[in-house]
Design a protein around this motif. Structure first.
Motif, mmCIF file in Angstrom:
data_model
loop_
_atom_site.group_PDB
_atom_site.id
_atom_site.type_symbol
_atom_site.label_atom_id
_atom_site.label_comp_id
_atom_site.label_asym_id
_atom_site.label_seq_id
_atom_site.Cartn_x
_atom_site.Cartn_y
_atom_site.Cartn_z
ATOM 1 N N SER A 31 -62.368 12.310 -28.107
ATOM 2 C CA SER A 31 -62.331 10.976 -27.288
ATOM 3 C C SER A 31 -61.255 10.287 -27.522
ATOM 4 O O SER A 31 -60.561 9.512 -26.594
ATOM 5 C CB SER A 31 -63.384 10.122 -27.750
ATOM 6 N N CYS A 32 -60.687 10.067 -28.623
ATOM 7 C CA CYS A 32 -59.454 9.603 -29.114
ATOM 8 C C CYS A 32 -58.334 10.343 -28.565
ATOM 9 O O CYS A 32 -57.364 9.304 -28.129
ATOM 10 C CB CYS A 32 -59.227 9.355 -30.647
ATOM 11 N N ALA A 100 -65.938 6.369 -34.934
ATOM 12 C CA ALA A 100 -65.916 7.855 -35.322
ATOM 13 C C ALA A 100 -66.162 7.970 -36.971
ATOM 14 O O ALA A 100 -66.559 8.770 -37.570
ATOM 15 C CB ALA A 100 -64.837 8.739 -35.018
ATOM 16 N N THR A 101 -65.564 7.023 -37.693
ATOM 17 C CA THR A 101 -65.611 6.929 -38.983
ATOM 18 C C THR A 101 -66.680 5.913 -39.686
ATOM 19 O O THR A 101 -66.581 5.962 -40.959
ATOM 20 C CB THR A 101 -64.270 6.459 -39.756
ATOM 21 N N CYS A 102 -67.232 5.629 -38.704
ATOM 22 C CA CYS A 102 -68.195 4.438 -39.300
ATOM 23 C C CYS A 102 -69.505 5.323 -39.967
ATOM 24 O O CYS A 102 -69.704 6.335 -39.659
ATOM 25 C CB CYS A 102 -68.992 3.825 -37.911
ATOM 26 N N TRP A 110 -71.433 6.418 -30.456
ATOM 27 C CA TRP A 110 -70.489 5.721 -29.271
ATOM 28 C C TRP A 110 -69.346 6.500 -29.094
ATOM 29 O O TRP A 110 -68.569 6.216 -28.124
ATOM 30 C CB TRP A 110 -70.686 4.329 -29.664
ATOM 31 N N SER A 111 -68.911 7.140 -30.072
ATOM 32 C CA SER A 111 -67.657 8.126 -30.015
ATOM 33 C C SER A 111 -67.855 9.439 -29.346
ATOM 34 O O SER A 111 -67.862 10.398 -30.175
ATOM 35 C CB SER A 111 -67.093 8.216 -31.385
ATOM 36 N N ASN A 112 -67.714 9.334 -28.228
ATOM 37 C CA ASN A 112 -67.920 10.620 -27.398
ATOM 38 C C ASN A 112 -67.324 10.611 -26.035
ATOM 39 O O ASN A 112 -66.951 9.783 -25.563
ATOM 40 C CB ASN A 112 -69.398 11.061 -27.008
ATOM 41 N N ILE A 113 -66.976 11.984 -25.766
ATOM 42 C CA ILE A 113 -65.973 11.972 -24.606
ATOM 43 C C ILE A 113 -66.483 11.676 -23.321
ATOM 44 O O ILE A 113 -65.901 11.104 -22.419
ATOM 45 C CB ILE A 113 -65.485 13.653 -24.511
ATOM 46 N N ARG A 117 -64.478 8.771 -21.118
ATOM 47 C CA ARG A 117 -63.957 9.043 -19.291
ATOM 48 C C ARG A 117 -64.534 7.955 -18.687
ATOM 49 O O ARG A 117 -63.872 7.539 -17.791
ATOM 50 C CB ARG A 117 -64.525 10.524 -19.145
ATOM 51 N N ARG A 118 -65.843 7.308 -18.855
ATOM 52 C CA ARG A 118 -66.189 6.332 -18.135
ATOM 53 C C ARG A 118 -65.627 5.010 -18.309
ATOM 54 O O ARG A 118 -65.358 4.373 -17.450
ATOM 55 C CB ARG A 118 -68.039 6.361 -18.447
ATOM 56 N N LEU A 119 -65.323 4.749 -19.829
ATOM 57 C CA LEU A 119 -64.770 3.744 -20.050
ATOM 58 C C LEU A 119 -63.435 3.649 -19.547
ATOM 59 O O LEU A 119 -62.691 2.389 -18.827
ATOM 60 C CB LEU A 119 -64.575 3.426 -21.441
ATOM 61 N N ALA A 120 -62.537 4.771 -19.564
ATOM 62 C CA ALA A 120 -61.327 4.743 -19.126
ATOM 63 C C ALA A 120 -61.207 4.635 -17.554
ATOM 64 O O ALA A 120 -60.240 3.924 -17.141
ATOM 65 C CB ALA A 120 -60.641 5.996 -19.536
#
Length: 204
Positions: A31-32, A100-102, A110-113, A117-120
């Protein structure tokens, strides 16, 4: 010639980043890395749009912005749109690293591809709508010295674009979010390393 060489060297970095992110499956599903890919594409678009105009002006003494109203509008739209997309993706990438580091698994989800893509897509459409006035209010204006300039003809949009978009949203908010979540991510990583050492000692 020197400016052309410098421009090519400047564009080389985002091109290499794009190639790396697209060629490796690991990055395509991260995702990042997806945010950084879009940011690199935006940076390359910004550089090419700006550099091409400067090369033509310096090398051939031709200013396309003064020759064509359409180019005047499209160039400014492209510069501002690519800049805000790049800034947004940098903020989203920093927030994604924090998630991702939480320590909490609920936040890590919440850190997923798929969400990335939707947010982007949402922000790409949102900033596209936000920049539509750029295509409307940039025009050729005859100055007192009898020269033509490409500028904003609407004073209200000019102030909105300068103070709200460029100063507040693209600078203050962007710096605040990247700094905040960058520090939080560093804290998470540092704490994670500390916990790993403690667990290792406990096993020993």
């Amino acid at each position: 010639r020197d400016k052309l060489v410098t421009g090519v060297q400047t564009c080389a970095l985002p091109i290499l980043i794009i190639i790396v992110f697209l060629s490796l499956k690991t990055f395509r599903e991260n995702s990042c890395a997806f945010y950084l890919l879009i940011m690199s594409i935006s940076n390359l678009t910004h550089l090419l749009t700006s550099m091409l105009t400067r090369i033509v002006i310096s090398g051939f003494d031709i200013d396309w912005m003064l020759m064509s109203v359409a180019f005047c509008k499209i160039r400014n739209f492209s510069l501002q749109y690519s800049a805000v997309i790049s800034s947004t993706c940098l903020c989203l990438a920093t927030i994604d690293q924090y998630l991702a580091t939480c320590f909490r698994p609920h936040w890590q989800q919440w850190s997923n591809i798929k969400l990335t893509r939707r947010l982007a897509l949402v922000f790409i459409i949102f900033w596209l709508i936000d920049q539509i006035p750029t295509l409307i209010f940039y025009e050729h204006v005859l100055t007192a010295s009898n020269t033509i300039v490409c500028t904003i003809i609407n004073p209200i949009f000019s102030k909105f674009n300068m103070y709200f978009n460029q100063v507040f949203l693209w600078t203050v908010v962007s710096l605040f979010l990247t700094s905040l979540f960058g520090i939080l991510s560093f804290y998470n990583i540092k704490h994670l390393a500390y916990r790993t050492i403690q667990i290792g000692r406990a096993h020993v």
